[in-house]
Design a protein around this motif. Structure first.
Motif, PDB file in Angstrom:
ATOM      1  N   ASN A   8       0.903  -1.149  -0.178  1.00  0.00           N
ATOM      2  CA  ASN A   8      -0.032  -0.022   0.165  1.00  0.00           C
ATOM      3  C   ASN A   8       0.999   1.260   0.475  1.00  0.00           C
ATOM      4  OD1 ASN A   8      -2.219  -1.381  -0.432  1.00  0.00           O
ATOM      5  ND2 ASN A   8      -2.093  -1.230   2.287  1.00  0.00           N
ATOM      6  N   VAL A   9       1.967   1.720   0.014  1.00  0.00           N
ATOM      7  CA  VAL A   9       2.749   1.839  -0.012  1.00  0.00           C
ATOM      8  C   VAL A   9       3.278   2.662  -1.955  1.00  0.00           C
ATOM      9  CG1 VAL A   9       5.616   2.510  -0.044  1.00  0.00           C
ATOM     10  CG2 VAL A   9       4.508   1.236   1.382  1.00  0.00           C
ATOM     11  N   PRO A  10       2.659   4.451  -1.113  1.00  0.00           N
ATOM     12  CA  PRO A  10       3.280   4.947  -2.764  1.00  0.00           C
ATOM     13  C   PRO A  10       4.423   4.549  -3.824  1.00  0.00           C
ATOM     14  CG  PRO A  10       2.411   6.476  -1.014  1.00  0.00           C
ATOM     15  CD  PRO A  10       3.025   4.953  -0.804  1.00  0.00           C
ATOM     16  N   ASP A  11       3.847   4.704  -4.678  1.00  0.00           N
ATOM     17  CA  ASP A  11       4.818   4.401  -5.832  1.00  0.00           C
ATOM     18  C   ASP A  11       5.472   2.423  -5.926  1.00  0.00           C
ATOM     19  OD1 ASP A  11       4.868   6.616  -6.885  1.00  0.00           O
ATOM     20  OD2 ASP A  11       6.538   7.120  -5.773  1.00  0.00           O
ATOM     21  N   TYR A  12       4.684   1.789  -5.256  1.00  0.00           N
ATOM     22  CA  TYR A  12       5.302   0.334  -4.666  1.00  0.00           C
ATOM     23  C   TYR A  12       4.581  -0.558  -6.359  1.00  0.00           C
ATOM     24  CZ  TYR A  12       4.630  -4.067  -4.374  1.00  0.00           C
ATOM     25  OH  TYR A  12       4.380  -5.896  -4.235  1.00  0.00           O
ATOM     26  N   ASP A  13       5.887  -1.147  -6.562  1.00  0.00           N
ATOM     27  CA  ASP A  13       5.268  -1.908  -8.260  1.00  0.00           C
ATOM     28  C   ASP A  13       5.835  -3.233  -8.038  1.00  0.00           C
ATOM     29  OD1 ASP A  13       6.131  -2.901 -10.150  1.00  0.00           O
ATOM     30  OD2 ASP A  13       7.122  -1.542 -11.300  1.00  0.00           O
ATOM     31  N   PRO A  14       4.786  -4.385  -7.355  1.00  0.00           N
ATOM     32  CA  PRO A  14       4.393  -5.539  -7.764  1.00  0.00           C
ATOM     33  C   PRO A  14       6.147  -6.378  -8.469  1.00  0.00           C
ATOM     34  CG  PRO A  14       2.510  -4.886  -9.367  1.00  0.00           C
ATOM     35  CD  PRO A  14       3.483  -3.825  -8.509  1.00  0.00           C
ATOM     36  N   ALA A  15       6.415  -5.384  -9.008  1.00  0.00           N
ATOM     37  CA  ALA A  15       8.027  -6.186  -9.534  1.00  0.00           C
ATOM     38  C   ALA A  15       9.266  -5.767  -8.660  1.00  0.00           C
ATOM     39  CB  ALA A  15       8.460  -5.188 -10.797  1.00  0.00           C
ATOM     40  N   PHE A  16       8.716  -4.914  -7.813  1.00  0.00           N
ATOM     41  CA  PHE A  16      10.333  -4.952  -7.119  1.00  0.00           C
ATOM     42  C   PHE A  16      10.387  -6.634  -6.445  1.00  0.00           C
ATOM     43  CE2 PHE A  16       9.290  -0.063  -6.584  1.00  0.00           C
ATOM     44  CZ  PHE A  16       9.503  -0.023  -6.915  1.00  0.00           C
ATOM     45  N   ASP A  17      11.863  -6.651  -6.255  1.00  0.00           N
ATOM     46  CA  ASP A  17      12.563  -7.758  -5.875  1.00  0.00           C
ATOM     47  C   ASP A  17      12.292  -7.563  -3.393  1.00  0.00           C
ATOM     48  OD1 ASP A  17      12.337  -9.786  -7.698  1.00  0.00           O
ATOM     49  OD2 ASP A  17      14.945  -8.588  -7.736  1.00  0.00           O
ATOM     50  N   VAL A  18      12.752  -8.401  -3.427  1.00  0.00           N
ATOM     51  CA  VAL A  18      12.021  -7.954  -1.735  1.00  0.00           C
ATOM     52  C   VAL A  18      13.111  -9.161  -1.268  1.00  0.00           C
ATOM     53  CG1 VAL A  18      10.652  -8.370   0.163  1.00  0.00           C
ATOM     54  CG2 VAL A  18       9.727  -8.785  -2.429  1.00  0.00           C
ATOM     55  N   LEU A  19      13.811  -8.506  -0.107  1.00  0.00           N
ATOM     56  CA  LEU A  19      14.228  -8.913   0.792  1.00  0.00           C
ATOM     57  C   LEU A  19      13.671  -9.142   1.902  1.00  0.00           C
ATOM     58  CD1 LEU A  19      17.049  -9.527   2.024  1.00  0.00           C
ATOM     59  CD2 LEU A  19      18.050  -7.300   1.923  1.00  0.00           C
ATOM     60  N   GLN A  20      13.677 -10.193   2.879  1.00  0.00           N
ATOM     61  CA  GLN A  20      12.979 -10.077   4.304  1.00  0.00           C
ATOM     62  C   GLN A  20      13.886 -10.397   4.987  1.00  0.00           C
ATOM     63  OE1 GLN A  20       9.775 -12.055   5.437  1.00  0.00           O
ATOM     64  NE2 GLN A  20       8.267 -10.792   3.582  1.00  0.00           N
ATOM     65  N   ASP A  21      14.915  -9.346   5.807  1.00  0.00           N
ATOM     66  CA  ASP A  21      15.635  -9.463   6.944  1.00  0.00           C
ATOM     67  C   ASP A  21      15.494 -10.012   8.317  1.00  0.00           C
ATOM     68  OD1 ASP A  21      18.245  -8.538   7.861  1.00  0.00           O
ATOM     69  OD2 ASP A  21      18.468  -6.719   7.433  1.00  0.00           O
ATOM     70  N   PHE A  22      15.555 -10.977   8.566  1.00  0.00           N
ATOM     71  CA  PHE A  22      15.374 -11.504   9.991  1.00  0.00           C
ATOM     72  C   PHE A  22      16.490 -11.454  11.157  1.00  0.00           C
ATOM     73  CE2 PHE A  22      12.394 -13.205   7.067  1.00  0.00           C
ATOM     74  CZ  PHE A  22      11.136 -13.451   7.700  1.00  0.00           C
ATOM     75  N   ARG A  23      17.645 -10.374  10.694  1.00  0.00           N
ATOM     76  CA  ARG A  23      18.765 -10.763  11.115  1.00  0.00           C
ATOM     77  C   ARG A  23      18.924  -9.782  12.603  1.00  0.00           C
ATOM     78  NH1 ARG A  23      22.994  -7.391   7.432  1.00  0.00           N
ATOM     79  NH2 ARG A  23      21.267  -6.601   7.130  1.00  0.00           N
ATOM     80  N   GLY A  24      17.781  -9.266  12.970  1.00  0.00           N
ATOM     81  CA  GLY A  24      17.766  -8.325  14.457  1.00  0.00           C
ATOM     82  C   GLY A  24      16.699  -9.215  15.129  1.00  0.00           C
ATOM     83  N   THR A  25      15.917 -10.559  14.820  1.00  0.00           N
ATOM     84  CA  THR A  25      15.325 -11.197  15.649  1.00  0.00           C
ATOM     85  C   THR A  25      15.548 -11.888  16.033  1.00  0.00           C
ATOM     86  OG1 THR A  25      14.771 -12.764  14.014  1.00  0.00           O
ATOM     87  CG2 THR A  25      13.459 -11.210  13.518  1.00  0.00           C
ATOM     88  N   GLU A  26      15.247 -11.955  17.607  1.00  0.00           N
ATOM     89  CA  GLU A  26      15.877 -12.769  19.005  1.00  0.00           C
ATOM     90  C   GLU A  26      14.547 -13.962  19.307  1.00  0.00           C
ATOM     91  OE1 GLU A  26      15.470  -9.679  21.839  1.00  0.00           O
ATOM     92  OE2 GLU A  26      16.586  -8.500  20.612  1.00  0.00           O
ATOM     93  N   THR A  27      13.049 -13.994  19.140  1.00  0.00           N
ATOM     94  CA  THR A  27      12.861 -14.881  18.766  1.00  0.00           C
ATOM     95  C   THR A  27      11.691 -14.912  18.137  1.00  0.00           C
ATOM     96  OG1 THR A  27      11.400 -13.692  20.189  1.00  0.00           O
ATOM     97  CG2 THR A  27      12.450 -14.974  21.699  1.00  0.00           C
ATOM     98  N   ASN A  28      10.809 -16.552  18.337  1.00  0.00           N
ATOM     99  CA  ASN A  28       9.756 -16.671  16.844  1.00  0.00           C
ATOM    100  C   ASN A  28       8.574 -17.377  17.925  1.00  0.00           C
ATOM    101  OD1 ASN A  28       8.210 -17.843  14.813  1.00  0.00           O
ATOM    102  ND2 ASN A  28      10.440 -17.453  13.322  1.00  0.00           N
ATOM    103  N   GLU A  29       7.992 -16.195  17.472  1.00  0.00           N
ATOM    104  CA  GLU A  29       6.063 -16.689  17.677  1.00  0.00           C
ATOM    105  C   GLU A  29       5.344 -17.577  16.756  1.00  0.00           C
ATOM    106  OE1 GLU A  29       4.613 -14.497  20.050  1.00  0.00           O
ATOM    107  OE2 GLU A  29       5.622 -14.150  21.713  1.00  0.00           O
ATOM    108  N   LEU A  30       6.348 -18.542  15.555  1.00  0.00           N
ATOM    109  CA  LEU A  30       5.731 -18.470  14.129  1.00  0.00           C
ATOM    110  C   LEU A  30       4.953 -19.945  14.309  1.00  0.00           C
ATOM    111  CD1 LEU A  30       7.289 -16.477  11.465  1.00  0.00           C
ATOM    112  CD2 LEU A  30       5.184 -16.131  13.132  1.00  0.00           C
ATOM    113  N   THR A  31       4.025 -20.674  13.829  1.00  0.00           N
ATOM    114  CA  THR A  31       3.601 -22.275  13.599  1.00  0.00           C
ATOM    115  C   THR A  31       3.775 -22.233  12.181  1.00  0.00           C
ATOM    116  OG1 THR A  31       1.508 -21.358  13.690  1.00  0.00           O
ATOM    117  CG2 THR A  31       1.915 -22.012  16.132  1.00  0.00           C
ATOM    118  N   TYR A  32       3.695 -23.798  11.836  1.00  0.00           N
ATOM    119  CA  TYR A  32       3.212 -23.585  10.811  1.00  0.00           C
ATOM    120  C   TYR A  32       2.456 -23.365  10.112  1.00  0.00           C
ATOM    121  CZ  TYR A  32       2.340 -27.041   6.901  1.00  0.00           C
ATOM    122  OH  TYR A  32       1.967 -27.601   5.922  1.00  0.00           O
TER     123      TYR A  32
END
Length: 137
Positions: A24-48
């Motif tokens: 929803n960010v202005p100028d977002y283009d779905p062709a942009f590649d994505v880097l999801q950076d989890f280097r700063g996470t300490e714990t994770n509550e995600l399930t399968y």
């Protein structure tokens, strides 16, 4: 490229909000590649179930927009790396998504074909980026 950074305790609601909110960010283009950076996470509550839901949402969005994306997950820790592998496996063979998980920035940067400037800024943890954008053809 979209650079999503995560810190502290990673929850489903925060991850989902981040993964869908940037669209929803202005100028977002779905062709942009994505880097999801989890280097700063300490714990994770995600399930399968959480990871499965996010993979299904990602596939549905890509099929809706019909645009290919490279998605790099940067997760140096064992738990994050394993969850990332689960996510990429659940994406299946979607022809619109080229995704992989990396333990180090150099691997993710090479996968995304990032410029030296972008690698330096991301490596230094820049708070704002001002680099030129070129679209893949």
């Amino acid at each position: 490229m979209i650079w999503l950074r995560y810190w502290g305790n990673l929850t489903r609601s925060e991850l989902y909000a981040m993964m869908t909110g940037y669209r929803n960010v202005p100028d977002y283009d779905p062709a942009f590649d994505v880097l999801q950076d989890f280097r700063g996470t300490e714990t994770n509550e995600l399930t399968y179930s959480d990871v499965s839901m996010m993979a299904e949402n990602t596939k549905a969005f890509r099929q809706k927009v019909g645009v290919e994306v490279r998605l790099a997950l940067l997760a140096p820790g064992d738990l994050g790396f394993g969850m990332g592998r689960m996510f990429t496996t659940l994406l299946g063979n979607c022809p619109l998504i080229n995704a992989d998980v990396f333990r180090d920035l150099e691997g993710a940067a090479a996968f995304l074909d990032l410029s030296a400037q972008a690698r330096t800024l991301i490596g230094n943890g820049a708070n704002s980026l001002s680099i030129s954008v070129s679209h893949r053809t």
